[in-house]
Design a protein around this motif. Structure first.
Motif, short mmCIF file in Angstrom:
data_model
loop_
_atom_site.label_atom_id
_atom_site.label_comp_id
_atom_site.label_asym_id
_atom_site.label_seq_id
_atom_site.Cartn_x
_atom_site.Cartn_y
_atom_site.Cartn_z
N ARG A 184 -30.87 -21.36 -9.82
CA ARG A 184 -31.29 -21.13 -11.21
C ARG A 184 -30.47 -20.02 -11.86
O ARG A 184 -30.09 -20.13 -13.03
CB ARG A 184 -32.78 -20.79 -11.25
N GLU A 185 -30.22 -18.96 -11.10
CA GLU A 185 -29.42 -17.86 -11.63
C GLU A 185 -27.99 -18.33 -11.94
O GLU A 185 -27.41 -17.96 -12.96
CB GLU A 185 -29.39 -16.71 -10.63
N ALA A 186 -27.44 -19.15 -11.05
CA ALA A 186 -26.09 -19.68 -11.26
C ALA A 186 -26.04 -20.56 -12.50
O ALA A 186 -25.10 -20.49 -13.30
CB ALA A 186 -25.64 -20.47 -10.04
N MET A 187 -27.06 -21.38 -12.69
CA MET A 187 -27.07 -22.27 -13.86
C MET A 187 -27.19 -21.48 -15.16
O MET A 187 -26.62 -21.87 -16.18
CB MET A 187 -28.20 -23.30 -13.72
N GLN A 188 -27.91 -20.37 -15.12
CA GLN A 188 -27.99 -19.51 -16.31
C GLN A 188 -26.62 -18.93 -16.65
O GLN A 188 -26.22 -18.90 -17.82
CB GLN A 188 -29.00 -18.38 -16.07
N ARG A 189 -25.89 -18.49 -15.62
CA ARG A 189 -24.54 -17.96 -15.86
C ARG A 189 -23.61 -19.05 -16.38
O ARG A 189 -22.82 -18.83 -17.30
CB ARG A 189 -23.97 -17.38 -14.55
#
Length: 234
Positions: A61-66
């Motif tokens: 999820r954090e990667a997709m936000q970036r």
């Protein structure tokens, strides 16, 4: 998803040495998008990706936000998070920014590059020229990336280098490389050489003008490629 899982696992191994799990997941997904493993419109489900990468959902999820902040993915009403589509306007928009920043990078390199960094640029362009002569597209693409990466490094400006690297990765998603056009690849050798000479002469104005013209020509070729109809698969 089976083939994508295998390719994601292979890409992940390239980045596992970085240590931080969140960074590994981010770089794996970004590289998968750039390489077309995860194509335009592909639905990104955190549960599926977490299973494929053998991590929890949090780093995914954090990667997709970036990736969304960088324009690689977008959130839609119907499908959720998907790999962003690319339009001719996207090509125009990215190149407007890239042309300006490449000019700034060349100006700073002319002012700040060390002798060793200038010689590195010259060696890389010699290798690039050799790859162009033998029509080795993989080597051409890789060496062009190294050349521009070395140019960005010579600016002594980490933030500018990071922005330009992101923009470079963005254009890798645009169908064929401009360097797949033989005439463009051959012209790039000469354009790189002119740029190196300007940097070596510490002529910041000329370096900036040459870098901007180099990317302006690349944009025109890119748009011509992008506007070509995609051959149907049978």
């Amino acid at each position: 998803m089976a083939s994508e899982v295998d390719q994601l696992a292979r890409l992940k191994k390239l980045y596992e040495r970085d240590g931080l799990r969140g960074e590994v997941v981010y770089r794996t997904l970004r590289d998968a998008i750039v390489r077309g493993v995860l194509p335009e419109g592909y639905r990104l489900q955190d549960r599926v990706l977490a299973n494929a990468l053998q991590v929890s959902r949090t780093p995914v999820r954090e990667a997709m936000q970036r990736l969304e902040s960088e324009g690689f993915v977008e959130t839609t009403a119907r499908q959720g998070v998907v790999v962003s589509s690319i339009t001719a306007q996207d090509v125009e928009d990215i190149y407007v920014i890239r042309i300006a920043l490449e000019g700034v990078a060349a100006r700073l390199a002319a002012q700040r590059a060390s002798s060793a960094e200038i010689e590195l640029l010259a060696r890389l362009n010699d290798q690039f020229a050799a790859a162009v002569r033998r029509r080795d597209l993989q080597a051409i693409t890789s060496l062009n990336r190294e050349f521009h990466g070395a140019l960005y490094q010579a600016t002594r400006n980490r933030r500018l280098a990071a922005l330009l690297n992101t923009l470079h990765d963005s254009v890798q998603r645009f169908r064929r490389s401009t360097l797949s056009v033989p005439e463009r690849a051959e012209a790039s050798v000469a354009e790189h050489e002119e740029l190196i000479q300007a940097i070596r002469a510490r002529d910041a104005d000329r370096a900036e003008a040459l870098a901007r013209a180099h990317k302006e020509r690349a944009k025109l070729v890119r748009l011509a490629i992008y506007q070509q109809p995609v051959a149907s698969k049978r």
